[in-house]
Design an enzyme around this catalytic site. Structure first.
Site: not given
Ligand code: CAA
Length: 551
Positions: A120, A141, A153, A191
């Site tokens: 991440s 991800h 992702e 994120n």
């Protein structure tokens, strides 16, 4: 594009076990690898519990569940990955461990095997550079819970083979996921945007701006997000949040991402969220989601009763307030003409000023009565202990000072975002009494809304957090890291928002978002001013009257 039939997953924690389930649900053969028999057993348990729940909820038949489980082989031997077409690692976020895993894989898998990392926060470029064939390495991800959230992702590096990227992207789509292909940057899309917002939420808590319960209610009900920020951090794990936050701050150096002392202390003290049984909240059991009361849980204090309420002003909000207060069981005096005689409010327990604001009146005329003047007179008219409130954008401090009723004055802000429910924020001054706050909480609840109490600072809680979050998404678009569709897909499907942030800007109105962002930037919000500057692209869209989405 190559065909993917067998997939390996290394690391069977929450994320790894969830990823195994996603692949197996999609009909692929899966080999899950852990380092010890004990960890392998834990991974099996996570998978079993998740598929059993799906059966209980009637989403999967028992037959399909058994077939799914037959497609999964769990092992403690990396060699078992030799036949895999794709391997995804989900091991701890430590570069040395990733390096070990990838160099071992180089010696085990075939030449055509794609290597992916579910990291991440670590750089995919750096991970790829440590392998023999960086062109076959990408990020893949997933979001927690992986079986539920649709975003994947797909992170590319300068060396990634386009055919590898295409294969991973097409596979994600075939699994029912929503892939978003982006370059390698700290936090990627979701994120990066999430952690600016989460950090701001912790800052509000640290500053005593709002309680933990009210903060979560504000964003879940008031902004329509699936979870409050503190509940979400407890789900993600505070150690993971701390780590991701550090990596993003290392890249952005923005005050928005500056590490929080609270988070650092909580991690050091072993308060890691659900996984340790205690984070921002306390949980009934380690790993569980059921919150139990602790020393920070608000006690239901003595509630000051009020039977009679006066609403001052004419217009939509005033009329709605009158209706909802009456439905809530109050005797309501409605003073539609605010310039008239105020003696009728002399005996009520609460007066709410709800005149239409200047800009809201249809003919552009001024509101009935200057609010300063109104509060000055109310201060002289109403009985001792009568609470004074306004739903307009005035400062509680100013109105408290003008009315002389320092203990009894507050502002109310109504949010009705997604039909999820409704929040009414109660902005208090440092002098507002606990009795006033509890009385207003009771009235808000009686009206069928959820109260959120906070200090009267610009944007209170919902606007301060949501508008800065949306502005940050526009800033990312302006920086050219991702397109509008990618940003919206990432946030909607990675974080479960009702819509992406740019669609939200269009929904609220870019002009309205800009006004609120400018107020936040120049006002008294408790968030760092530097990070609140409205994005120049937001200004452009307002001036050119261009939507961000659907073009
Ligand atoms: N595993 C499998 N399925 C799960 C699950 C889990 N851990 N948790 C919930 N579900 C399923 C439920 O079975 C249910 O399915 P059905 O409706 O088909 O029966 C569905 O999800 C909804 O669950 P609930 O009704 O129990 O709960 P909810 O409606 O409150 O949803 C939630 C729970 C899906 C977690 C939702 O609150 C949500 O989307 N929250 C946002 C979570 C988020 O932002 N995650 C991303 C974190 S960041 C990250 O992961 C990236 C990183 O790198 C750190």
């Amino acid at each position: 594009m190559r065909e993917i039939k067998t997939v390996g997953v290394i690391g069977l924690g929450t994320m790894g076990a969830g990823i195994v389930e996603v692949f197996a649900r999609g009909g692929l053969q899966v080999v899950g690898v852990e380092t010890t028999e004990e960890l392998a057993e834990r991974g099996r348990g996570i998978l079993q519990a998740s598929v059993d729940r799906a059966v209980q909820r009637g989403r999967v038949s028992e037959q399909d569940r058994d077939a799914l489980l037959r497609r999964v082989r769990i092992s403690t031997t990396m060699q078992d990955l030799s036949g895999a077409d794709l391997v995804v690692e989900a091991v701890p976020e430590v570069m040395a461990i990733k390096d070990q895993v990838f160099s071992a894989l180089d010696g085990i898998v075939g030449e055509d095997c794609i290597l992916a990392s579910n990291t991440s926060s670590l750089s995919i470029t750096r991970i790829a550079a440590g392998t023999d064939h960086p062109e076959r390495v990408v990020g893949m991800h997933f979001f927690n819970p992986a079986p539920v959230l649709k975003l994947v992702e797909v992170i590319t590096t300068l060396r990634s083979d386009p055919e590898v990227v295409q294969t991973v992207s097409a596979l994600s789509t075939a699994l029912g996921k929503k892939p978003v292909v982006v370059g390698d940057r700290a936090g990627f899309v979701a994120n990066y945007l999430l952690f600016g917002y989460l950090n701001s939420a912790i800052r509000m808590l640290e500053q005593g701006h709002v309680s933990r319960e009210d903060l979560d209610t504000a964003m879940r009900v008031g902004a329509g997000l699936p979870m409050g920020p503190l509940t979400l951090m407890d789900l993600i794990g505070l150690d993971v949040c701390h780590h991701i936050g550090d990596v993003i701050y290392g890249h952005s150096r923005s005050q928005l991402h500056a590490p929080s002392a609270t988070l650092e202390q909580m991690v050091t003290a072993g308060r890691l969220g659900r996984k340790s049984g205690r984070g921002f909240y306390t949980y009934a059991r380690t790993g569980g989601s059921q919150v139990v009361p602790d020393e920070l849980t608000p006690q239901n204090g003595e509630q000051a009763g009020v039977e009679r309420v006066a609403v001052v002003g004419e217009g939509t909000i005033a009329r709605e307030l009158v209706g909802r207060l009456e439905d809530g069981g109050y005797a309501v005096t409605h003073l539609a003409d605010a310039s008239g005689d105020l003696s009728a409010v002399g005996s009520v327990g609460l007066v709410i000023e709800a005149q239409e604001e200047l800009d809201d009146t249809e003919d552009g005329s001024v509101a009935d009565r200057d609010v300063d003047d109104l509060f000055r007179e109310l201060g002289q008219t109403v009985a001792e202990g009568t609470v004074l409130a306004t739903v307009n954008t005035y400062s509680a401090v100013a109105l408290a000072a003008i009315s002389g009723r320092t203990e009894d004055t507050a502002v109310l802000r109504v949010h009705t975002p997604t039909g999820n429910g409704q929040v009414v924020e109660i902005g208090r001054t440092t002098a507002t009494s606990a009795r006033t706050v509890e009385l207003l909480r009771g009235v808000v609840r009686a009206m069928g809304a959820e109260p959120v109490v906070c200090r009267d600072r610009t944007g209170l809680v919902v606007d301060a957090l949501l508008i800065s979050h949306l502005n940050d998404a526009v800033r990312m678009l302006d920086e050219g890291y991702a397109g509008a569709e990618e940003i919206d897909t990432a946030i909607q499907h990675g974080l479960g928002y009702p819509m992406g942030p740019l669609a939200m800007v269009d929904h609220i109105g870019a002009d309205e978002v800009l006004v609120l962002a400018e107020e936040l930037h120049s006002g008294s919000s408790c968030l760092p001013r530097e990070a609140l500057a409205p994005s120049p692209l937001l200004v452009e869209h307002v001036l050119l009257d261009l939507p961000f989405t659907g073009r």
